[in-house]
Write a protein that holds these residues in place. Structure first.
Motif, PDB file in Angstrom:
ATOM      1  N   ILE A   1       7.002  -1.531   5.300  1.00 43.71           N
ATOM      2  CA  ILE A   1       5.988  -1.298   4.283  1.00 43.71           C
ATOM      3  C   ILE A   1       4.614  -1.560   4.871  1.00 43.71           C
ATOM      4  O   ILE A   1       4.402  -2.555   5.547  1.00 43.71           O
ATOM      5  N   ASP A   2       3.667  -0.652   4.611  1.00 42.51           N
ATOM      6  CA  ASP A   2       2.274  -0.904   4.959  1.00 42.51           C
ATOM      7  C   ASP A   2       1.710  -1.846   3.914  1.00 42.51           C
ATOM      8  O   ASP A   2       1.835  -1.599   2.710  1.00 42.51           O
TER       9      ASP A   2
ATOM     10  N   ASP B   1       0.833  -1.197   0.000  1.00 44.14           N
ATOM     11  CA  ASP B   1       0.000   0.000   0.000  1.00 44.14           C
ATOM     12  C   ASP B   1       0.870   1.250   0.000  1.00 44.14           C
ATOM     13  O   ASP B   1       0.734   2.107  -0.857  1.00 44.14           O
ATOM     14  N   GLU B   2       1.781   1.345   0.952  1.00 40.54           N
ATOM     15  CA  GLU B   2       2.599   2.554   1.105  1.00 40.54           C
ATOM     16  C   GLU B   2       3.800   2.220   1.975  1.00 40.54           C
ATOM     17  O   GLU B   2       3.782   1.255   2.729  1.00 40.54           O
ATOM     18  N   LEU B   3       4.840   3.022   1.870  1.00 41.40           N
ATOM     19  CA  LEU B   3       5.974   2.875   2.780  1.00 41.40           C
ATOM     20  C   LEU B   3       5.578   3.416   4.151  1.00 41.40           C
ATOM     21  O   LEU B   3       4.995   4.492   4.244  1.00 41.40           O
TER      22      LEU B   3
ATOM     23  N   ARG C   1       9.208   6.731   5.293  1.00 43.82           N
ATOM     24  CA  ARG C   1       9.485   7.404   4.024  1.00 43.82           C
ATOM     25  C   ARG C   1      10.628   8.393   4.217  1.00 43.82           C
ATOM     26  O   ARG C   1      10.819   8.916   5.303  1.00 43.82           O
TER      27      ARG C   1
ATOM     28  N   ASN D   1      -4.982   0.785  -7.659  1.00 46.60           N
ATOM     29  CA  ASN D   1      -3.648   0.705  -7.049  1.00 46.60           C
ATOM     30  C   ASN D   1      -3.151  -0.734  -6.909  1.00 46.60           C
ATOM     31  O   ASN D   1      -2.068  -0.953  -6.391  1.00 46.60           O
TER      32      ASN D   1
END
Length: 157
Positions: free
Chosen positions: A35-36, A13-15, A18, A47
């Motif tokens: 990482i998420d 999904d996202e870091l 960051r 996505n």
């Protein structure tokens, strides 16, 4: 994300860490990535790229952090529909296993014989999809990832 068994397929999904400020940039550069991840159902379809997933390698008992594999060879459970299938794709109803297929992001290296839910070793991610090389009118190759419109081939392949 709730606790689950080994080898869940999780989508990036996202870091979580960051490089947005000096403190987090140092952690970003010198430590393992954090990482998420989410289940496929929790990621917006736009996505969810077929090659942007991880495989959980340890049971998450109480901590929300655990080891995942980003690429390589991993044990997996595969729902085999046809024994001749050499690949597996994420099974839409259950993140704990994949479904066999003729093409997909996981290459089946070994699996138990028969159909139904089987244990397997998969190599991932792979992208063995056929490629088509297209040249523009000037004879230059179009860069991978760029879009183009094919008008016709004037009868020649």
């Amino acid at each position: 994300m709730s606790c689950g068994p080994f080898f869940y397929l999780l989508w990036i999904d996202e870091l979580a860490i960051r490089p947005d400020d000096p403190e987090s940039e140092q952690r970003f550069r010198t430590r393992l990535p954090v990482i998420d991840v989410k289940l496929a159902a929790d990621i917006a379809a736009a996505n969810r790229h077929e090659l942007r997933f991880l495989i959980l390698q340890e049971l998450l008992k109480t901590a929300p952090v655990g080891g995942v594999m980003a690429c390589g060879v991993s044990p997996a459970r595969v729902y085999v529909t046809v024994e001749a299938h050499d690949y597996a794709v994420p099974y839409p109803l259950d993140p704990a296993f994949r479904q066999s297929a003729f093409i997909g992001p996981c290459r089946i290296l070994w699996m138990q014989p028969g159909t139904g839910l089987k244990r397997a070793l998969v190599q991932f991610p792979v992208n063995d999809a056929s490629r088509l090389l297209i040249e523009n009118a000037s004879g230059e190759a179009i860069i991978d990832g760029y879009a183009c419109m094919v008008d016709g081939s004037a009868g020649e392949p």
